[in-house]
Design a protein around this motif. Structure first.
Motif, mmCIF file in Angstrom:
data_model
loop_
_atom_site.group_PDB
_atom_site.id
_atom_site.type_symbol
_atom_site.label_atom_id
_atom_site.label_comp_id
_atom_site.label_asym_id
_atom_site.label_seq_id
_atom_site.Cartn_x
_atom_site.Cartn_y
_atom_site.Cartn_z
ATOM 1 N N HIS A 243 0.779 -1.092 0.072
ATOM 2 C CA HIS A 243 -0.066 -0.010 0.033
ATOM 3 C C HIS A 243 0.901 1.297 0.010
ATOM 4 O O HIS A 243 0.654 2.201 -0.745
ATOM 5 C CB HIS A 243 -0.841 0.140 1.240
ATOM 6 N N PHE B 124 -9.185 0.215 -6.301
ATOM 7 C CA PHE B 124 -9.362 1.228 -7.366
ATOM 8 C C PHE B 124 -8.702 0.563 -8.464
ATOM 9 O O PHE B 124 -7.702 0.584 -8.565
ATOM 10 C CB PHE B 124 -8.848 2.499 -7.022
ATOM 11 N N GLY B 125 -9.528 0.039 -9.548
ATOM 12 C CA GLY B 125 -8.953 -0.730 -10.402
ATOM 13 C C GLY B 125 -10.166 -0.851 -11.650
ATOM 14 O O GLY B 125 -11.266 -0.362 -11.471
ATOM 15 N N PRO B 126 -9.626 -1.470 -12.636
ATOM 16 C CA PRO B 126 -10.714 -1.627 -13.819
ATOM 17 C C PRO B 126 -11.703 -2.894 -13.454
ATOM 18 O O PRO B 126 -11.403 -3.670 -13.030
ATOM 19 C CB PRO B 126 -9.880 -2.008 -14.994
ATOM 20 N N PHE C 45 -15.297 -4.689 -15.694
ATOM 21 C CA PHE C 45 -15.745 -4.979 -16.968
ATOM 22 C C PHE C 45 -16.992 -5.488 -17.153
ATOM 23 O O PHE C 45 -17.565 -6.048 -16.042
ATOM 24 C CB PHE C 45 -14.899 -5.856 -17.844
ATOM 25 N N TRP D 122 -13.297 2.134 -14.363
ATOM 26 C CA TRP D 122 -12.596 1.918 -13.246
ATOM 27 C C TRP D 122 -13.502 2.332 -11.877
ATOM 28 O O TRP D 122 -14.541 3.193 -12.095
ATOM 29 C CB TRP D 122 -11.390 2.941 -13.315
ATOM 30 N N HIS E 166 -6.866 8.330 -3.490
ATOM 31 C CA HIS E 166 -5.901 7.414 -3.020
ATOM 32 C C HIS E 166 -5.479 8.477 -1.715
ATOM 33 O O HIS E 166 -5.221 7.757 -0.471
ATOM 34 C CB HIS E 166 -4.555 7.582 -3.821
ATOM 35 N N PHE F 165 -16.029 5.322 -11.348
ATOM 36 C CA PHE F 165 -15.050 6.414 -11.204
ATOM 37 C C PHE F 165 -15.447 7.357 -12.508
ATOM 38 O O PHE F 165 -15.213 8.674 -12.443
ATOM 39 C CB PHE F 165 -13.567 6.108 -11.604
ATOM 40 N N GLU G 295 -0.817 -11.882 -14.397
ATOM 41 C CA GLU G 295 -1.372 -10.633 -14.073
ATOM 42 C C GLU G 295 -0.548 -10.035 -12.933
ATOM 43 O O GLU G 295 -0.473 -10.522 -11.895
ATOM 44 C CB GLU G 295 -2.720 -10.969 -13.429
ATOM 45 N N GLU H 67 -15.645 -1.091 -20.276
ATOM 46 C CA GLU H 67 -14.290 -1.147 -19.395
ATOM 47 C C GLU H 67 -14.375 0.025 -18.717
ATOM 48 O O GLU H 67 -14.472 1.147 -19.246
ATOM 49 C CB GLU H 67 -12.927 -1.300 -20.116
ATOM 50 N N TYR I 26 -4.905 -0.164 0.399
ATOM 51 C CA TYR I 26 -5.079 -0.216 -0.897
ATOM 52 C C TYR I 26 -4.928 -1.758 -1.607
ATOM 53 O O TYR I 26 -3.721 -2.261 -1.639
ATOM 54 C CB TYR I 26 -4.334 0.541 -2.105
ATOM 55 N N MET I 27 -6.011 -2.375 -1.921
ATOM 56 C CA MET I 27 -5.729 -3.656 -2.271
ATOM 57 C C MET I 27 -6.063 -3.878 -3.747
ATOM 58 O O MET I 27 -7.022 -3.388 -4.386
ATOM 59 C CB MET I 27 -6.801 -4.703 -1.599
ATOM 60 N N HIS I 28 -5.094 -4.572 -4.433
ATOM 61 C CA HIS I 28 -5.220 -4.866 -5.815
ATOM 62 C C HIS I 28 -6.002 -6.066 -6.080
ATOM 63 O O HIS I 28 -5.611 -7.310 -6.130
ATOM 64 C CB HIS I 28 -4.218 -4.848 -6.860
ATOM 65 N N THR I 29 -7.215 -6.279 -5.938
ATOM 66 C CA THR I 29 -8.140 -7.383 -6.287
ATOM 67 C C THR I 29 -7.905 -7.868 -7.735
ATOM 68 O O THR I 29 -7.602 -7.000 -8.660
ATOM 69 C CB THR I 29 -9.550 -7.114 -5.881
ATOM 70 N N PRO I 30 -8.220 -9.239 -7.903
ATOM 71 C CA PRO I 30 -7.825 -9.657 -9.385
ATOM 72 C C PRO I 30 -8.610 -9.122 -10.366
ATOM 73 O O PRO I 30 -9.978 -9.057 -10.180
ATOM 74 C CB PRO I 30 -7.906 -11.073 -9.174
ATOM 75 N N ILE I 31 -8.137 -9.123 -11.553
ATOM 76 C CA ILE I 31 -8.741 -8.480 -12.745
ATOM 77 C C ILE I 31 -9.335 -10.011 -13.383
ATOM 78 O O ILE I 31 -10.488 -10.025 -13.967
ATOM 79 C CB ILE I 31 -7.985 -7.981 -13.887
ATOM 80 N N ALA J 275 -8.521 11.171 -9.183
ATOM 81 C CA ALA J 275 -7.774 9.744 -9.009
ATOM 82 C C ALA J 275 -6.691 9.864 -7.692
ATOM 83 O O ALA J 275 -6.869 8.981 -6.835
ATOM 84 C CB ALA J 275 -7.262 9.231 -10.252
#
Lengths: 481, 481
Positions: free
Chosen positions: A135, B222-224, B226, B241, B142, B453, A239, B239, B152-157, B138
């Motif tokens: 983070h 905070f990511g894309p 679909f 965010w 943050h 977003f 990824e 697509e 901030y977690m990047h969850t999977p795409i 943006a």
């Protein structure tokens, strides 16, 4: 919100005040001491139960992993290693955790085991620390660029362009395998696909980033990228997140300066903002290395290693000079390299990069001006040297233990040279028309680079497997959770 | 770096100093005045050429879009509307721009036309302003969460889970359409696919976010995300965010407070940090609305509208109350709604949301406690009301002109209730086992929400088509650049 986070309570001074804590039981010992963690910090707060006056049934439910609410008085602790604790007056179980079934126990689990329960590993100290550092690094990236007036661009994830050739791609489609639309000649009719064409997951936002740089001047991307490569290694993910700045009017020197500044800034930020987490990870690594033979252990501990990066200029050396160093090196002379360096033009392997960084220069190294043939088509071409050898204005930053942390270059701004190179490597001009417009209308020198974010986290946390620094790793045959 | 960015020069005080500017020609008039823009600001700097002593051939190459380098003395400007200008002593063309071919001219282009040349529209004032505001929003997101110790977690795409049912999904695959591996029964053998199972692009990081919240307490993504929906509207993208915070121990009230704080913080940040851009966009909108009949124009201009959101508490009202208001409303009585509100349980359409926000309350509205049947399975179930009607602890934040800006809820933390609901709506338990573990081991009240977003950027910039607020829009039959 009635509760206070443990991070705040651990530094609180208002002794005697009534507080409420909500969190998960880490341990419960002597029928009296509950160690509670709420994720806000690595550290637990101790809550002391008056067991004589508490329902025995309730006490039995204080198992590892149970969610509880505790109300009580904040008092100075007499126990060792803690300033404060809570004298419990009210105890509520919010959610039980069956100790027979809960996979996490208050003992050391292997990282391999935790990878199999990735949805629960966040509750361990190691992963709390890793993802706090992650983070901090992510926030520092945004702050670094924001302070320098770079524009954050969200380049597309789904792309119709597959020309860059940076790696194998994943197809994105809504076509049904059982009902594939066909053209008259039998090929797949992608006009029937969702986007009306063949589409893939992006391998890099660079080309779109260049378009934006040629309008905004300085931009960066920070988003997921994908490689459908069947590499099951400790350094590859299918990824992963990448940071890609792109700057108009930057030449290669400016590019290297920015990359070095960025890395020092974000690592420095993590050191400053996550001292407890990094200390914890340092000790974890020391512990882990105890099982290794002396000569395989790190010379520097994690904190020293990070400090070392901050306080030393990265060594800038050309590929050509690096090859000379490698040719004359002991492991090359004694044929200890798996791939011997015999002549100019050879692609450098991990063993060579590590030799340069870890043995020869003993600091991060920026290698520049690689042979044209082993680099991408869009890199700016140098004039051939006296021997007629062709190089490009590439730069890779190599880090100890990691290898390539950054890959970048000055870009070829000359339309004719770029077209010639595309033709040589077989990239069709018509597919890249939109990209080539940057060289048709107000072309200018520009540069950029990419940082693999997980490699940065790997380095800063001292973890050794890249699957341990991303919340839910995607690798061949694995897309769990 | 030898040059100075125009943003800095425009506020510089060091008159008489020699400076270097690099940028693109916006206009060149009277054979003397070059307006140069380098993307660092909306505004151009004026460079004055001594045309009598400059090569005529060179002057002819000063066409719109050409990249140039200008060296000269920074002087106070006598011209109107500018403080400073550059008295040119050295002029270099870095890259030409053929005026016969360059698609952008120094005139007003329609947004529709610019959408077709999305790779060049960044060079216009409107899109410079839009993407600067997007950047500011943006960054503010943050900063907001970082200040509050959210992780901030990047969850999977790429996800193997398709159970949430939030919308149609895109398949991610490396299977060749011409060579589909089959099981004995003829179905597709996804074991042969890259991830060893059927995988899709994520529609939401919420479920993974919940796992992380049940360890870290407070997290955000905070990511894309679909949606493979065939909706060609001004409000939908394939697509886009999304920002998705998830908080352990938050109940619905806390959730609403956080969402309201977030929106006010980020809009306030944009107002403070992008005053010139928002002023520009305000005037653009006023200009655009001139062509509309009086009654369709906004009552408030863009700045007033943003200020209005900042200074007013959002109206919190239950679905049940909202339906009563709508039933009695003039457009319902006079049958002007396309979908008349006749009874409790009806899903609200955009026309109803807009009526509540724009006509009835005249401010942002948070609708809560929707009927269970029209909301997702994971939302916390209220006790049935006196009439036996089932509602869930959902909350949607509705904004003027936008409709739903935020969708969220308190989550159902009770395993039995959750399983029963999953069964009712047909979500297989075994696929969600990892998710259900949060309810098995230390479950606790928790809440979260999602912010689209691009809708936030749409509102803050006053643009009307969502394709104009994302760099490279992806929509049905469109994945250009």
């Amino acid at each position: 919100m009635e509760h206070t986070r443990i991070k705040e309570l651990l530094i609180a001074e208002n002794f005697g005040k009534e507080v409420i804590v909500k969190g998960w039981v880490r341990t419960f010992r002597n029928n009296q001491f509950i160690a509670i963690n709420d994720g806000s910090t690595l550290n637990n707060i101790q809550a002391v139960v008056d067991f004589a006056n508490t329902d025995e049934q309730l006490l039995r439910r204080l198992t590892t992993g149970a969610a509880i609410r505790v109300k009580g008085e904040l008092v100075q602790s007499l126990g060792k290693g803690q300033r404060v604790e809570i004298k419990v007056t009210e105890l509520t179980i919010l959610g039980d955790s069956d100790p027979e079934k809960y996979p996490l126990q208050p003992k050391k689990h292997s990282l391999e085991f935790l990878r199999e329960i990735a949805h629960l590993r966040f509750r361990t100290g190691t992963f709390n620390a890793v993802f706090k550092v992650r983070h901090a690094l992510a926030f520092a990236v945004h702050q670094f660029f924001n302070e320098r007036d770079f524009v954050y661009m969200h380049t597309p994830i789904v792309t119709g362009s597959d020309a860059e050739g940076a790696g194998e791609m994943f197809r994105v489609t809504t076509i049904d395998f059982d009902n594939v639309p066909r053209n008259e000649d039998g090929t797949v009719n992608y006009k029937e696909d969702f986007f009306g064409k063949s589409t893939n997951l992006t391998v890099s936002g660079q080309l779109e980033g260049e378009l934006a740089a040629m309008a905004f001047g300085n931009i960066y991307t920070f988003g997921p990228t994908f490689r459908a490569e069947n590499s099951n290694t400790t350094r590859h993910l299918a990824e992963f997140w990448m940071i890609e700045p792109e700057m108009a009017f930057y030449e290669l020197e400016d590019n290297m300066d920015l990359a070095e500044d960025l890395l020092k800034y974000v690592i420095g930020y993590a050191l400053q903002h996550c001292p407890e987490e990094i200390e914890f990870l340092k000790n974890r690594l020391l512990e882990e290395e105890k099982s290794k033979p002396q000569n395989e252990r790190s010379e520097l501990n994690l904190v020293e290693k990070l400090q070392f990066v901050l306080t030393n200029d990265f060594e800038r050396v050309s590929y050509t000079d690096a090859v000379e160093i490698l040719k004359r090196s002991k492991p090359n002379q004694k044929k200890q390299f798996k791939y011997l360096i015999e002549e100019w033009g050879a692609d450098l392997q991990s063993e060579h990069e590590r030799y340069l960084v870890e043995k020869h220069f003993k600091k991060p190294v920026i290698l520049t001006d690689y042979p044209r043939e082993i680099k991408s088509f869009y890199m700016k071409q140098n004039e051939p040297d006296a021997q007629g050898r062709h190089t490009v204005r590439a730069m890779d930053i190599l880090f100890p233990g990691i290898g390539e942390m950054v890959g970048g270059s000055q870009r070829e701004e000359n339309l004719e040279k770029l077209l010639k190179r595309m033709d040589e490597v077989g990239i069709p001009e018509e597919e890249m028309d939109w990209f080539l417009d940057t060289r048709r209308f107000g072309s200018a020198p520009h540069s950029g680079f990419g940082v693999g974010f997980e490699r940065l986290v790997l380095f800063t946390t001292g973890m050794t497997n890249i699957r341990d620094v991303i919340p839910f790793p995607r690798t061949p045959k694995n897309a769990e959770f």
